[in-house]
Enzyme design. Structure first.
Site, PDB file in Angstrom:
ATOM      1  N   CYS A  75       0.861  -1.184   0.000  1.00  0.00           N
ATOM      2  CA  CYS A  75       0.000   0.000   0.000  1.00  0.00           C
ATOM      3  C   CYS A  75       0.901   1.240   0.000  1.00  0.00           C
ATOM      4  O   CYS A  75       2.130   1.135   0.144  1.00  0.00           O
ATOM      5  CB  CYS A  75      -0.866  -0.002   1.256  1.00  0.00           C
ATOM      6  SG  CYS A  75       0.150   0.039   2.754  1.00  0.00           S
ATOM      7  N   HIS A 129       5.197  -4.840   9.047  1.00  0.00           N
ATOM      8  CA  HIS A 129       5.126  -6.204   9.561  1.00  0.00           C
ATOM      9  C   HIS A 129       5.317  -7.222   8.435  1.00  0.00           C
ATOM     10  O   HIS A 129       4.365  -7.864   7.973  1.00  0.00           O
ATOM     11  CB  HIS A 129       3.798  -6.443  10.274  1.00  0.00           C
ATOM     12  CG  HIS A 129       3.730  -5.770  11.615  1.00  0.00           C
ATOM     13  ND1 HIS A 129       2.542  -5.389  12.210  1.00  0.00           N
ATOM     14  CD2 HIS A 129       4.713  -5.408  12.479  1.00  0.00           C
ATOM     15  CE1 HIS A 129       2.802  -4.833  13.380  1.00  0.00           C
ATOM     16  NE2 HIS A 129       4.106  -4.822  13.563  1.00  0.00           N
ATOM     17  N   CYS A 157       2.433   6.071   8.763  1.00  0.00           N
ATOM     18  CA  CYS A 157       1.543   6.241   7.613  1.00  0.00           C
ATOM     19  C   CYS A 157       0.617   7.436   7.860  1.00  0.00           C
ATOM     20  O   CYS A 157       0.024   7.542   8.944  1.00  0.00           O
ATOM     21  CB  CYS A 157       0.709   4.977   7.398  1.00  0.00           C
ATOM     22  SG  CYS A 157      -0.501   5.202   6.059  1.00  0.00           S
ATOM     23  N   GLU A 198       0.081  -0.096  16.493  1.00  0.00           N
ATOM     24  CA  GLU A 198      -0.726   1.053  16.048  1.00  0.00           C
ATOM     25  C   GLU A 198      -1.713   1.480  17.135  1.00  0.00           C
ATOM     26  O   GLU A 198      -1.892   2.671  17.401  1.00  0.00           O
ATOM     27  CB  GLU A 198      -1.482   0.696  14.763  1.00  0.00           C
ATOM     28  CG  GLU A 198      -2.291   1.885  14.237  1.00  0.00           C
ATOM     29  CD  GLU A 198      -3.233   1.510  13.110  1.00  0.00           C
ATOM     30  OE1 GLU A 198      -2.854   0.716  12.240  1.00  0.00           O
ATOM     31  OE2 GLU A 198      -4.359   2.035  13.107  1.00  0.00           O
ATOM     32  N   CYS A 243      -8.363   1.638   6.532  1.00  0.00           N
ATOM     33  CA  CYS A 243      -7.817   2.399   5.398  1.00  0.00           C
ATOM     34  C   CYS A 243      -8.238   1.798   4.064  1.00  0.00           C
ATOM     35  O   CYS A 243      -8.714   0.662   3.982  1.00  0.00           O
ATOM     36  CB  CYS A 243      -6.304   2.467   5.508  1.00  0.00           C
ATOM     37  SG  CYS A 243      -5.506   0.932   5.041  1.00  0.00           S
ATOM     38  N   SER A 272       1.221  -9.506  10.849  1.00  0.00           N
ATOM     39  CA  SER A 272       0.622  -8.485   9.988  1.00  0.00           C
ATOM     40  C   SER A 272      -0.888  -8.564  10.116  1.00  0.00           C
ATOM     41  O   SER A 272      -1.521  -9.513   9.637  1.00  0.00           O
ATOM     42  CB  SER A 272       1.035  -8.722   8.530  1.00  0.00           C
ATOM     43  OG  SER A 272       0.181  -8.022   7.656  1.00  0.00           O
ATOM     44  N   SER A 273      -1.469  -7.567  10.765  1.00  0.00           N
ATOM     45  CA  SER A 273      -2.907  -7.603  11.036  1.00  0.00           C
ATOM     46  C   SER A 273      -3.714  -7.726   9.755  1.00  0.00           C
ATOM     47  O   SER A 273      -4.608  -8.577   9.639  1.00  0.00           O
ATOM     48  CB  SER A 273      -3.319  -6.326  11.789  1.00  0.00           C
ATOM     49  OG  SER A 273      -4.712  -6.242  11.907  1.00  0.00           O
ATOM     50  N   ASN A 274      -3.402  -6.912   8.763  1.00  0.00           N
ATOM     51  CA  ASN A 274      -4.249  -6.940   7.559  1.00  0.00           C
ATOM     52  C   ASN A 274      -4.096  -8.261   6.804  1.00  0.00           C
ATOM     53  O   ASN A 274      -5.041  -8.720   6.163  1.00  0.00           O
ATOM     54  CB  ASN A 274      -3.974  -5.716   6.680  1.00  0.00           C
ATOM     55  CG  ASN A 274      -2.736  -5.857   5.847  1.00  0.00           C
ATOM     56  OD1 ASN A 274      -2.782  -6.368   4.738  1.00  0.00           O
ATOM     57  ND2 ASN A 274      -1.599  -5.426   6.377  1.00  0.00           N
TER      58      ASN A 274
END
Ligand code: SF4
Length: 336
Positions: free
Chosen positions: A37, A66, A121, A151, A219, A247-249
């Site tokens: 991203c 991450h 970010c 975060e 996001c 990595s959360s996403n």
């Protein structure tokens, strides 16, 4: 700068080789968008440019993003990753990661005379600004997010007296507020959209006057990758998400794939982690990657699948992303 946040869009496909719908044919569906991203791209480039400008060793607080591969590659180039500012020699250069830091971390760095470069970010910074603004107006802020995630620690640290963490729908019953008419929810940027909405609904049942954030906190990149996975998952016997476990996403993409109808879904950092047994009896494999994953890792998985008869690759495109963030000011000349 522009970016699409297309929910409920159709599937636009670009044909790969061969006839993908032939009975018995093996195929790969490749989610688009996937991978880097704008915030990750900026954070990684920030470290690269800072290395060029200041030389090694360069200190980075926490993992810059991450992803194992990214972190290991930067470490080989002279980056030292630390957990806290007190591990950094006085006066050294320290980069803050894409996930953001609390004001207390900025202060700790200042007391050690560290030269800091902030790779947070801008979309995380936006949530920090919201937390500060609603704390100033004396709201109770219900921050939906995962306990212990960097975060969330950074955002909560902007207004620790006003922020309560709500870690999913089951945590809603434990929330206590001072004034039910002055409550707002905010969220971590990388959550599951559906699970977050479930948490919000439960919160609203308890607090009917609950206010929404001024704009989406989850996001564009997180949303877009989930939309693409949802579009392809019902056709997939197996979905492989390339990404790291912290990595959360990326982890959310596995959950979204399963909830959207994929028969199986796995998270891998590298192609070598794909177990060939997962492919037994499989005709359609979906591939995507988290927002912190370089494309070279996806290519590795595609090559591995091709060796197992899955050479027919078809894109499933649900959005086109064009967003680019400017580098931190002191490094902008380096990009041009
Ligand atoms: S996932 Fe979203 S919030 Fe996180 S770095 Fe990327 S764009 Fe920024």
């Amino acid at each position: 700068m522009s970016s699409a946040i297309p929910l409920n869009v159709g599937i636009a496909r670009s044909a790969g080789t061969g006839t993908i719908d032939a009975e018995g044919a093996k195929r790969v569906l490749l989610a688009e968008p996937r991978g880097y991203c704008a915030g990750v791209d900026r954070a990684v480039e920030t470290v690269e440019k800072a290395l060029e400008k200041h030389g090694a060793p360069l200190y980075v607080r926490k993992e810059i993003v991450h992803n194992r591969h990214v972190v290991e590659t930067l470490r080989e180039r002279g980056v030292i990753f630390v957990d806290e500012t007190d591990e950094v020699p006085e006066g050294a250069v320290l980069v803050f990661s894409a996930h953001g830091v609390s004001p207390a971390v900025h202060e700790a760095a200042a007391t050690r005379n560290l030269h800091t470069i902030d790779a947070t970010c801008p979309l995380v910074t936006k949530v920090h600004q919201e937390a500060k603004r609603f704390a100033r107006d004396d709201f109770d802020i219900l921050l939906i997010g995962h306990e212990g995630h960097e975060e969330v620690e950074g955002t909560a640290g902007e207004a620790p007296d006003h922020v309560q963490l709500v870690d999913g729908p089951d945590a809603v019953d434990r929330v206590r507020v001072r004034d039910e008419n002055k409550v707002i929810w905010l969220s971590q940027t990388t959550l599951s959209v559906d699970e977050t909405m479930e948490t919000v609904q439960r919160l609203r049942e308890r607090f009917p006057s609950l206010q929404d954030p001024p704009s989406d906190d989850i996001c564009y990149a997180t949303q877009n990758r989930q939309v693409a996975v949802k579009a392809m998952a019902p056709e997939c016997d197996l979905v492989i998400v390339v990404g790291s476990r912290n990595s959360s996403n990326s982890v959310r993409l596995v959950e979204v794939a399963l909830n959207a109808g994929a028969r199986a879904a796995h998270l891998v950092d590298y192609a070598r982690e794909v177990d060939p047994a997962w492919l037994d009896g499989v005709r359609t494999v979906g591939i995507t990657s988290g927002a912190s994953v370089p494309e070279i890792l996806v290519r590795g998985v595609l090559d591995m699948l091709a060796e197992h008869g899955f050479g027919d690759v078809q894109s499933v495109t649900t959005a086109n992303e064009t967003l680019v963030f400017a580098l931190p000011r002191e490094l902008r000349a380096a990009r041009s």
